[in-house]
Design a protein around this motif. Structure first.
Motif, PDB file in Angstrom:
ATOM      1  N   GLY A 142      17.853   0.991 -10.689  1.00  0.00           N
ATOM      2  CA  GLY A 142      18.267   1.295  -9.743  1.00  0.00           C
ATOM      3  C   GLY A 142      17.699   1.179  -8.543  1.00  0.00           C
ATOM      4  O   GLY A 142      17.050   0.339  -8.206  1.00  0.00           O
ATOM      5  N   GLU A 143      17.492   2.023  -6.666  1.00  0.00           N
ATOM      6  CA  GLU A 143      17.033   2.019  -6.222  1.00  0.00           C
ATOM      7  C   GLU A 143      15.793   2.675  -5.930  1.00  0.00           C
ATOM      8  O   GLU A 143      15.155   3.813  -6.281  1.00  0.00           O
ATOM      9  CB  GLU A 143      17.582   2.641  -4.952  1.00  0.00           C
ATOM     10  N   LEU A 144      14.529   1.998  -6.165  1.00  0.00           N
ATOM     11  CA  LEU A 144      13.171   2.370  -6.412  1.00  0.00           C
ATOM     12  C   LEU A 144      12.995   2.997  -5.187  1.00  0.00           C
ATOM     13  O   LEU A 144      12.641   2.587  -3.833  1.00  0.00           O
ATOM     14  CB  LEU A 144      12.490   1.521  -6.882  1.00  0.00           C
ATOM     15  N   ALA A 145      12.512   3.864  -5.165  1.00  0.00           N
ATOM     16  CA  ALA A 145      12.020   5.116  -4.242  1.00  0.00           C
ATOM     17  C   ALA A 145      10.265   5.548  -4.681  1.00  0.00           C
ATOM     18  O   ALA A 145      10.100   6.412  -6.140  1.00  0.00           O
ATOM     19  CB  ALA A 145      12.580   6.559  -3.965  1.00  0.00           C
ATOM     20  N   VAL A 146       9.356   5.493  -4.199  1.00  0.00           N
ATOM     21  CA  VAL A 146       8.141   6.424  -4.430  1.00  0.00           C
ATOM     22  C   VAL A 146       7.892   7.484  -3.281  1.00  0.00           C
ATOM     23  O   VAL A 146       7.569   7.380  -1.982  1.00  0.00           O
ATOM     24  CB  VAL A 146       6.982   5.687  -4.814  1.00  0.00           C
ATOM     25  N   ARG A 147       7.392   8.601  -3.925  1.00  0.00           N
ATOM     26  CA  ARG A 147       6.671   9.994  -3.269  1.00  0.00           C
ATOM     27  C   ARG A 147       5.718   9.740  -3.666  1.00  0.00           C
ATOM     28  O   ARG A 147       5.391  10.670  -4.990  1.00  0.00           O
ATOM     29  CB  ARG A 147       7.769  10.849  -2.930  1.00  0.00           C
ATOM     30  N   LEU A 148       4.620   9.690  -2.951  1.00  0.00           N
ATOM     31  CA  LEU A 148       2.993  10.336  -2.881  1.00  0.00           C
ATOM     32  C   LEU A 148       2.680  11.306  -1.798  1.00  0.00           C
ATOM     33  O   LEU A 148       2.353  11.710  -0.783  1.00  0.00           O
ATOM     34  CB  LEU A 148       2.259   9.473  -2.828  1.00  0.00           C
ATOM     35  N   GLU A 149       2.105  12.545  -2.432  1.00  0.00           N
ATOM     36  CA  GLU A 149       2.255  14.289  -1.349  1.00  0.00           C
ATOM     37  C   GLU A 149       0.067  14.039  -1.257  1.00  0.00           C
ATOM     38  O   GLU A 149      -0.033  13.952   0.259  1.00  0.00           O
ATOM     39  CB  GLU A 149       1.647  15.230  -2.414  1.00  0.00           C
ATOM     40  N   SER A 150      -0.434  13.179  -2.321  1.00  0.00           N
ATOM     41  CA  SER A 150      -1.649  12.299  -1.657  1.00  0.00           C
ATOM     42  C   SER A 150      -2.741  11.720  -2.606  1.00  0.00           C
ATOM     43  O   SER A 150      -2.274  11.502  -3.934  1.00  0.00           O
ATOM     44  CB  SER A 150      -2.661  13.560  -1.783  1.00  0.00           C
ATOM     45  N   GLY A 151      -3.435  10.615  -1.727  1.00  0.00           N
ATOM     46  CA  GLY A 151      -4.041  10.302  -2.375  1.00  0.00           C
ATOM     47  C   GLY A 151      -3.291   8.263  -2.113  1.00  0.00           C
ATOM     48  O   GLY A 151      -2.881   8.207  -0.443  1.00  0.00           O
ATOM     49  N   ARG A 152      -4.029   7.248  -2.602  1.00  0.00           N
ATOM     50  CA  ARG A 152      -3.692   5.769  -2.287  1.00  0.00           C
ATOM     51  C   ARG A 152      -3.911   5.049  -3.300  1.00  0.00           C
ATOM     52  O   ARG A 152      -4.520   5.214  -3.903  1.00  0.00           O
ATOM     53  CB  ARG A 152      -5.329   5.390  -1.046  1.00  0.00           C
ATOM     54  N   GLY A 169       0.652  14.916  -6.897  1.00  0.00           N
ATOM     55  CA  GLY A 169       2.579  15.073  -6.439  1.00  0.00           C
ATOM     56  C   GLY A 169       3.019  13.165  -6.475  1.00  0.00           C
ATOM     57  O   GLY A 169       4.067  12.912  -5.713  1.00  0.00           O
ATOM     58  N   LEU A 170       2.507  12.650  -7.474  1.00  0.00           N
ATOM     59  CA  LEU A 170       3.866  10.962  -7.691  1.00  0.00           C
ATOM     60  C   LEU A 170       4.341  11.351  -8.226  1.00  0.00           C
ATOM     61  O   LEU A 170       5.306  11.399  -9.589  1.00  0.00           O
ATOM     62  CB  LEU A 170       2.833  10.397  -8.836  1.00  0.00           C
ATOM     63  N   THR A 171       5.944  11.188  -7.528  1.00  0.00           N
ATOM     64  CA  THR A 171       7.179  11.234  -7.985  1.00  0.00           C
ATOM     65  C   THR A 171       7.801   9.544  -7.738  1.00  0.00           C
ATOM     66  O   THR A 171       7.555   8.985  -7.175  1.00  0.00           O
ATOM     67  CB  THR A 171       7.919  12.310  -6.900  1.00  0.00           C
ATOM     68  N   LEU A 172       8.452   9.278  -9.005  1.00  0.00           N
ATOM     69  CA  LEU A 172       9.117   7.715  -8.877  1.00  0.00           C
ATOM     70  C   LEU A 172      10.354   8.027  -9.970  1.00  0.00           C
ATOM     71  O   LEU A 172      10.939   9.437 -10.027  1.00  0.00           O
ATOM     72  CB  LEU A 172       8.092   7.386 -10.319  1.00  0.00           C
ATOM     73  N   ALA A 173      11.155   7.770  -8.865  1.00  0.00           N
ATOM     74  CA  ALA A 173      12.964   7.585  -8.888  1.00  0.00           C
ATOM     75  C   ALA A 173      13.288   5.891  -8.758  1.00  0.00           C
ATOM     76  O   ALA A 173      12.899   5.585  -8.490  1.00  0.00           O
ATOM     77  CB  ALA A 173      13.601   8.341  -8.198  1.00  0.00           C
ATOM     78  N   PRO A 199       0.426  -0.991   0.053  1.00  0.00           N
ATOM     79  CA  PRO A 199       0.224   0.156  -0.089  1.00  0.00           C
ATOM     80  C   PRO A 199       0.797   1.336  -0.246  1.00  0.00           C
ATOM     81  O   PRO A 199       2.187   1.760   0.421  1.00  0.00           O
ATOM     82  CB  PRO A 199      -1.152  -0.236   1.219  1.00  0.00           C
ATOM     83  N   LEU A 200       0.545   2.463  -0.812  1.00  0.00           N
ATOM     84  CA  LEU A 200       1.374   3.339  -0.998  1.00  0.00           C
ATOM     85  C   LEU A 200       0.165   4.743  -0.618  1.00  0.00           C
ATOM     86  O   LEU A 200      -0.641   4.907  -1.035  1.00  0.00           O
ATOM     87  CB  LEU A 200       1.510   4.132  -1.916  1.00  0.00           C
ATOM     88  N   LEU A 201       0.513   5.169   0.527  1.00  0.00           N
ATOM     89  CA  LEU A 201      -0.531   6.541   0.767  1.00  0.00           C
ATOM     90  C   LEU A 201       1.154   7.968   0.958  1.00  0.00           C
ATOM     91  O   LEU A 201       1.962   7.636   0.498  1.00  0.00           O
ATOM     92  CB  LEU A 201      -0.661   6.659   2.561  1.00  0.00           C
ATOM     93  N   SER A 202       0.648   8.748   1.422  1.00  0.00           N
ATOM     94  CA  SER A 202       0.717   9.681   1.738  1.00  0.00           C
ATOM     95  C   SER A 202       2.413   9.792   2.061  1.00  0.00           C
ATOM     96  O   SER A 202       2.652   9.131   3.214  1.00  0.00           O
ATOM     97  CB  SER A 202       0.194  11.300   2.111  1.00  0.00           C
ATOM     98  N   GLY A 203       3.614  10.074   1.688  1.00  0.00           N
ATOM     99  CA  GLY A 203       4.813  10.198   2.074  1.00  0.00           C
ATOM    100  C   GLY A 203       5.901   9.284   0.838  1.00  0.00           C
ATOM    101  O   GLY A 203       5.750   9.154  -0.144  1.00  0.00           O
ATOM    102  N   GLU A 204       7.322   8.923   1.205  1.00  0.00           N
ATOM    103  CA  GLU A 204       8.067   8.753   0.212  1.00  0.00           C
ATOM    104  C   GLU A 204       8.124   6.494   1.521  1.00  0.00           C
ATOM    105  O   GLU A 204       8.492   6.444   2.604  1.00  0.00           O
ATOM    106  CB  GLU A 204       9.427   9.374   1.024  1.00  0.00           C
TER     107      GLU A 204
END
Length: 214
Positions: A191-201, A162-166, A136-141
Motif C-alpha cells: 500500500g502507501e508506506l508511511a513511517v512515523r517516529l516519535e524519537s530517535g534517528r 514510538g515507531l509506527t509503520l503503515a 534519513p528518518l527523524l521524529s515526525g512522519e
C-alpha cells in the motif's frame, strides 16, 4: 529550493527513477565519482577532491569541468568536501549518488551517517545507487511512493521510540526498537508506506527496482 546531486565513487545503476530524481539538479563530482557523469548525461559544475582515484583518462574526458584540488593528507573525505561545496552554494536538498557499494565499506557507512547529519541540520537528503535508496528518518512522519512488494529495512542509529509503520507487510504501532535490533529489517511495502517516529534517528533503505528477497 536548490537541489544538488553529489557524484560519489560507489556503485551506480542508471534507472528511470534515478534519472527523474536528478533531473534539474546542479551536479558536483567527488573524485572518482566523475565516472558516473556520462552515464547520467550530466556535466558537473565542479570536480573536487584529492584525485587519488582519478586516472589520466578521466582527466582527459572531463578536462573542461572546473577543478578544486585538495591534498591527499586531509581531514575530510572527498564526498564530505563535495557536500560542503554544495551547502556553500545554497543547497537545500542533496542527492548522494553512488552512496552504496564500492570498495570501501567505511565510506558507505559514513554516507549513511552523513545523510542523517544533513537531515538533522535541515537539509533534505536522499542516498542512492539506483538499485538502493536511503532516506534519513527523524521524529515526525514521512510517506513514500514505493510500489507494492518493494523491500525495505529501517536501520536504527539510536534507540527508536514510538515507531509506527503503515502500508507495510509487517506493520508496527508505536513500537520501541533498541539500537542494533534487527526487528525492522526486510519488510515489504503493501500500500502507501508511511513511517512515523516519535524519537530517535534511523535510515530507511529501500530496493525500489530490485526483486531481492531475504
Amino acid at each position: 529550493m536548490a537541489r544538488f546531486a553529489i557524484l560519489l565513487g560507489g556503485d551506480l545503476t542508471v534507472t528511470p527513477r534515478l534519472s527523474r530524481q536528478i533531473d534539474g539538479a546542479r551536479v558536483i563530482a567527488a573524485d572518482s565519482g566523475i565516472r558516473h557523469a556520462a552515464a547520467l548525461g550530466v556535466v558537473p559544475e565542479l570536480w573536487t577532491g584529492d584525485f587519488d582515484s582519478v586516472d589520466d583518462g578521466m582527466r582527459a574526458a572531463h578536462a573542461r569541468v572546473p577543478v578544486e584540488l585538495f591534498p591527499r593528507e586531509k581531514d575530510q573525505t572527498d564526498g564530505e568536501i563535495a557536500v560542503d561545496a554544495a551547502l556553500k552554494r545554497g543547497a537545500t536538498e542533496i542527492l548522494l549518488v553512488g552512496a552504496f557499494g564500492g570498495a570501501r565499506a567505511d565510506h558507505a557507512f559514513l554516507h549513511l551517517t552523513a545523510g542523517i547529519r544533513l537531515a538533522e541540520n535541515g537539509t533534505d537528503c536522499l542516498l542512492t545507487s539506483g538499485n538502493q535508496e536511503g532516506v534519513p528518518l527523524l521524529s515526525g512522519e514521512r510517506k513514500f511512493d514505493y510500489d507494492d512488494r518493494t523491500m525495505f529495512s529501517i536501520l536504527p542509529f539510536s534507540d527508536l521510540g514510538g515507531l509506527t509503520l503503515a502500508g507495510a507487510k509487517w506493520p508496527l504501532c508505536a513500537r520501541t526498537v533498541p539500537f542494533g535490533s534487527s526487528l525492522t529489517l526486510s519488510n515489504e511495502v503493501a500500500g502507501e508506506l508511511a513511517v512515523r517516529l516519535e524519537s530517535g534517528r534511523a535510515m530507511l533503505v529501500a530496493h525500489p527496482v530490485s526483486s531481492f528477497r531475504m
